[in-house]
Design a protein around this motif. Structure first.
Motif, PDB file in Angstrom:
ATOM      1  N   GLY A 122     -37.735  -5.952 -13.385  1.00 50.55           N
ATOM      2  CA  GLY A 122     -38.040  -5.831 -11.966  1.00 50.55           C
ATOM      3  C   GLY A 122     -36.801  -5.685 -11.103  1.00 50.55           C
ATOM      4  O   GLY A 122     -36.773  -4.888 -10.158  1.00 50.55           O
TER       5      GLY A 122
ATOM      6  N   PRO B 148     -44.513  -8.131 -11.602  1.00 49.88           N
ATOM      7  CA  PRO B 148     -45.905  -7.748 -11.344  1.00 49.88           C
ATOM      8  C   PRO B 148     -46.855  -8.950 -11.345  1.00 49.88           C
ATOM      9  O   PRO B 148     -47.933  -8.879 -10.760  1.00 49.88           O
ATOM     10  CB  PRO B 148     -46.233  -6.786 -12.489  1.00 49.88           C
ATOM     11  CG  PRO B 148     -45.288  -7.147 -13.583  1.00 49.88           C
ATOM     12  CD  PRO B 148     -44.039  -7.653 -12.897  1.00 49.88           C
TER      13      PRO B 148
ATOM     14  N   GLN C 296     -42.688  -2.575 -12.032  1.00 48.61           N
ATOM     15  CA  GLN C 296     -43.491  -1.909 -13.044  1.00 48.61           C
ATOM     16  C   GLN C 296     -44.321  -2.931 -13.814  1.00 48.61           C
ATOM     17  O   GLN C 296     -43.890  -4.052 -14.048  1.00 48.61           O
ATOM     18  CB  GLN C 296     -42.590  -1.156 -14.010  1.00 48.61           C
ATOM     19  CG  GLN C 296     -41.838  -0.019 -13.342  1.00 48.61           C
ATOM     20  CD  GLN C 296     -40.921   0.698 -14.309  1.00 48.61           C
ATOM     21  OE1 GLN C 296     -40.077   0.070 -14.934  1.00 48.61           O
ATOM     22  NE2 GLN C 296     -41.104   1.986 -14.441  1.00 48.61           N
ATOM     23  N   THR C 297     -45.503  -2.519 -14.206  1.00 48.39           N
ATOM     24  CA  THR C 297     -46.383  -3.360 -14.997  1.00 48.39           C
ATOM     25  C   THR C 297     -46.038  -3.213 -16.470  1.00 48.39           C
ATOM     26  O   THR C 297     -45.691  -2.130 -16.933  1.00 48.39           O
ATOM     27  CB  THR C 297     -47.857  -2.958 -14.770  1.00 48.39           C
ATOM     28  OG1 THR C 297     -48.132  -3.055 -13.385  1.00 48.39           O
ATOM     29  CG2 THR C 297     -48.795  -3.851 -15.552  1.00 48.39           C
TER      30      THR C 297
ATOM     31  N   SER D  87     -39.544  -9.493 -17.759  1.00 52.40           N
ATOM     32  CA  SER D  87     -40.184  -8.780 -16.660  1.00 52.40           C
ATOM     33  C   SER D  87     -39.330  -8.864 -15.392  1.00 52.40           C
ATOM     34  O   SER D  87     -39.182  -7.875 -14.661  1.00 52.40           O
ATOM     35  CB  SER D  87     -41.570  -9.376 -16.405  1.00 52.40           C
ATOM     36  OG  SER D  87     -42.223  -8.722 -15.355  1.00 52.40           O
TER      37      SER D  87
ATOM     38  N   LYS E 188     -42.085  -1.043  -6.006  1.00 53.61           N
ATOM     39  CA  LYS E 188     -42.851  -2.153  -6.565  1.00 53.61           C
ATOM     40  C   LYS E 188     -42.480  -2.313  -8.033  1.00 53.61           C
ATOM     41  O   LYS E 188     -42.045  -1.361  -8.679  1.00 53.61           O
ATOM     42  CB  LYS E 188     -44.353  -1.950  -6.390  1.00 53.61           C
ATOM     43  CG  LYS E 188     -44.925  -0.816  -7.198  1.00 53.61           C
ATOM     44  CD  LYS E 188     -46.441  -0.728  -6.995  1.00 53.61           C
ATOM     45  CE  LYS E 188     -47.013   0.237  -8.007  1.00 53.61           C
ATOM     46  NZ  LYS E 188     -47.867  -0.364  -8.983  1.00 53.61           N
TER      47      LYS E 188
END
Length: 149
Positions: free
Chosen positions: A76, A21, A88-89, A72, A86
């Motif tokens: 991802g 992200p 994830q945050t 992350s 997309k």
């Protein structure tokens, strides 16, 4: 031994950006070398123009953020192979421990090993170990990350 789920390393920074992200100028990973369900190996070539470089040295916050972004990137890629459109945050929920043995210089290649220790709902306990080009440990951490979407 865990099943490797990455056919070939992802070495193109533009492909990495699609999996996380974070966006420039706040990107602290540029390679995914290995991926299993619970582990990952990432890379980062410290650039001179990185926002967390000070006087040619990658700062403590930069190194911590690199370890968090390594998780992350793991998350991802997990989403990518699971069909998410997309990444994830998420964010660092808590840092249990961080040891920094030395700070890397601009131009150094970092390799970080992440391992998921425990996951409950959207909170993940993860360890990270960052090595320099000589495979010397320069930092370790244990943190909780939280996924929000």
């Amino acid at each position: 031994m865990a099943e490797k789920l990455l056919e070939a390393p992802i070495l193109d920074p533009q492909e990495i950006i699609k999996l996380i992200p974070q966006k420039p100028p706040f990107v602290m990973v540029d390679k995914l070398h290995d991926y299993t369900k619970l582990t990952g190996i990432t890379g980062f070539l410290v650039p001179a123009d990185n926002i967390l470089v000070e006087n040619g040295i990658f700062s403590e916050p930069g190194l911590i953020e690199h370890m968090a972004q390594s998780m992350s990137l793991h998350r991802g890629y997990q989403g990518y192979i699971g069909g998410l459109e997309k990444p994830q945050t998420g964010f660092i929920g808590a840092i249990k421990s961080v040891e920094i043995f030395r700070l890397p210089k601009v131009g150094e290649q970092l390799t970080t090993h992440v391992e998921i220790l425990h996951e409950v709902m959207k909170v993940t306990l993860v360890t990270a170990k960052t090595l320099d080009e000589n495979e010397q440990v320069i930092a370790t951490s244990e943190m909780k990350t939280v996924t929000v979407d």
